[in-house]
Scaffold this active site. Structure first.
Site, mmCIF file in Angstrom:
data_model
loop_
_atom_site.group_PDB
_atom_site.id
_atom_site.type_symbol
_atom_site.label_atom_id
_atom_site.label_comp_id
_atom_site.label_asym_id
_atom_site.label_seq_id
_atom_site.Cartn_x
_atom_site.Cartn_y
_atom_site.Cartn_z
ATOM 1 N N GLY A 55 11.235 -94.593 -29.293
ATOM 2 C CA GLY A 55 11.890 -93.777 -28.186
ATOM 3 C C GLY A 55 11.775 -92.266 -28.670
ATOM 4 O O GLY A 55 10.842 -91.872 -29.420
ATOM 5 N N GLU A 56 12.953 -91.832 -28.749
ATOM 6 C CA GLU A 56 13.099 -90.428 -29.284
ATOM 7 C C GLU A 56 14.166 -90.409 -30.196
ATOM 8 O O GLU A 56 15.371 -90.677 -29.856
ATOM 9 C CB GLU A 56 13.267 -89.392 -28.092
ATOM 10 N N CYS A 87 9.068 -97.366 -35.241
ATOM 11 C CA CYS A 87 8.891 -95.865 -34.686
ATOM 12 C C CYS A 87 10.309 -94.959 -34.841
ATOM 13 O O CYS A 87 10.660 -94.726 -35.890
ATOM 14 C CB CYS A 87 8.288 -96.004 -33.437
ATOM 15 N N ARG A 119 8.392 -87.215 -39.694
ATOM 16 C CA ARG A 119 8.342 -87.468 -38.074
ATOM 17 C C ARG A 119 6.751 -86.657 -37.575
ATOM 18 O O ARG A 119 6.016 -85.917 -38.339
ATOM 19 C CB ARG A 119 9.255 -86.751 -37.246
ATOM 20 N N ARG A 149 2.770 -90.946 -31.552
ATOM 21 C CA ARG A 149 3.741 -89.884 -32.106
ATOM 22 C C ARG A 149 4.566 -90.478 -33.210
ATOM 23 O O ARG A 149 5.491 -90.253 -33.438
ATOM 24 C CB ARG A 149 4.474 -89.147 -31.205
ATOM 25 N N HIS A 184 4.192 -99.713 -32.781
ATOM 26 C CA HIS A 184 5.241 -100.399 -31.709
ATOM 27 C C HIS A 184 4.605 -101.919 -31.677
ATOM 28 O O HIS A 184 3.943 -102.108 -30.544
ATOM 29 C CB HIS A 184 4.799 -99.732 -30.452
ATOM 30 N N GLU A 186 6.367 -104.264 -30.205
ATOM 31 C CA GLU A 186 6.678 -104.434 -28.756
ATOM 32 C C GLU A 186 5.917 -104.253 -27.741
ATOM 33 O O GLU A 186 6.091 -104.852 -26.308
ATOM 34 C CB GLU A 186 8.296 -104.003 -28.591
#
Ligand code: GLN
Length: 205
Positions: A55-56, A87, A119, A149, A184, A186
């Protein structure tokens, strides 16, 4: 055997996708278990294992600091609760985080895993991509790495073991009961990484 309780840190990010694939992984292993959205310190206290989604990381960190779950997550990890960070989740676990453009960042993190993470490390042209990865602990068959990202592991302490490299860059690592990956899992239907994590949870529970 005890019914396992696994939480997906549920403040921001790919929460539902992790809940779904963790349930599938348990079913494929023939294990009983509950998979919940874990948001508060109270939720975290009841868990046998925690997944921190992508996510962020700045948002996850700030929300977790605000609702005080961050401190409880850190305490539970130090007590030995297994954790899988994907991530942004890897960024949350790292001891130190920096950004190529702005340098060391001062966002709230857990700082529990002895890795230094960059990052958005894969640059603009390659912001998002998919690539077959070789992850020996998951077997011979390639694992589809979905990178969005994504962060990279640029430094590792002596207790950290690299689980996967992509062109020399470490993109998955393990330190005791902590696993951090840049990609990721998932967003695939490959449950092997989740099964690998659940085995660790089962062994310590
Ligand atoms: N770049 C994001 C961050 O710094 C991570 C991206 C992701 O989780 N897909 O938090």
């Amino acid at each position: 055997m005890k019914r396992l309780k696994i939480g997906v840190f549920g403040l921001q990010g790919d929460i539902e996708e992790h809940v779904a694939i963790t349930r599938l992984a348990l079913a494929r292993m023939g294990l009983e278990g509950d998979v919940i959205w874990a948001k508060t310190a109270e939720d975290i206290k009841s868990l046998d294992g925690l997944i921190i989604p992508g996510g962020e990381s700045t948002v996850i960190g700030r929300l977790a600091e605000y609702n005080r779950a961050l401190k409880t997550v850190k305490e539970r990890i130090y007590e030995g609760m297994p954790v899988l960070g994907t991530c942004a989740g890897l960024i949350m676990l790292a001891r130190k985080v920096y950004d190529r453009v702005v340098g060391e960042v001062r966002q709230p993190i857990l700082g529990v895993m002895d890795v230094v993470v960059e990052r958005n490390a894969f640059g603009r042209q390659r912001e998002s991509f998919e690539v077959n990865l070789r992850i020996p602990v998951l077997g011979e068959e390639p694992f589809k790495g979905v990178f969005i990202r994504a962060p990279a592991i640029r430094g590792m302490g002596p207790k950290v073991e690299a689980l996967c490299r992509l062109n020399e860059i470490v993109v998955a690592a393990k330190q005791h009961n902590m696993i951090g990956v840049s990609f990721h899992p998932e967003l695939t239907n490959d449950t092997r990484l989740h099964q690998y994590f659940i085995k660790i949870v089962r062994d310590v529970t």
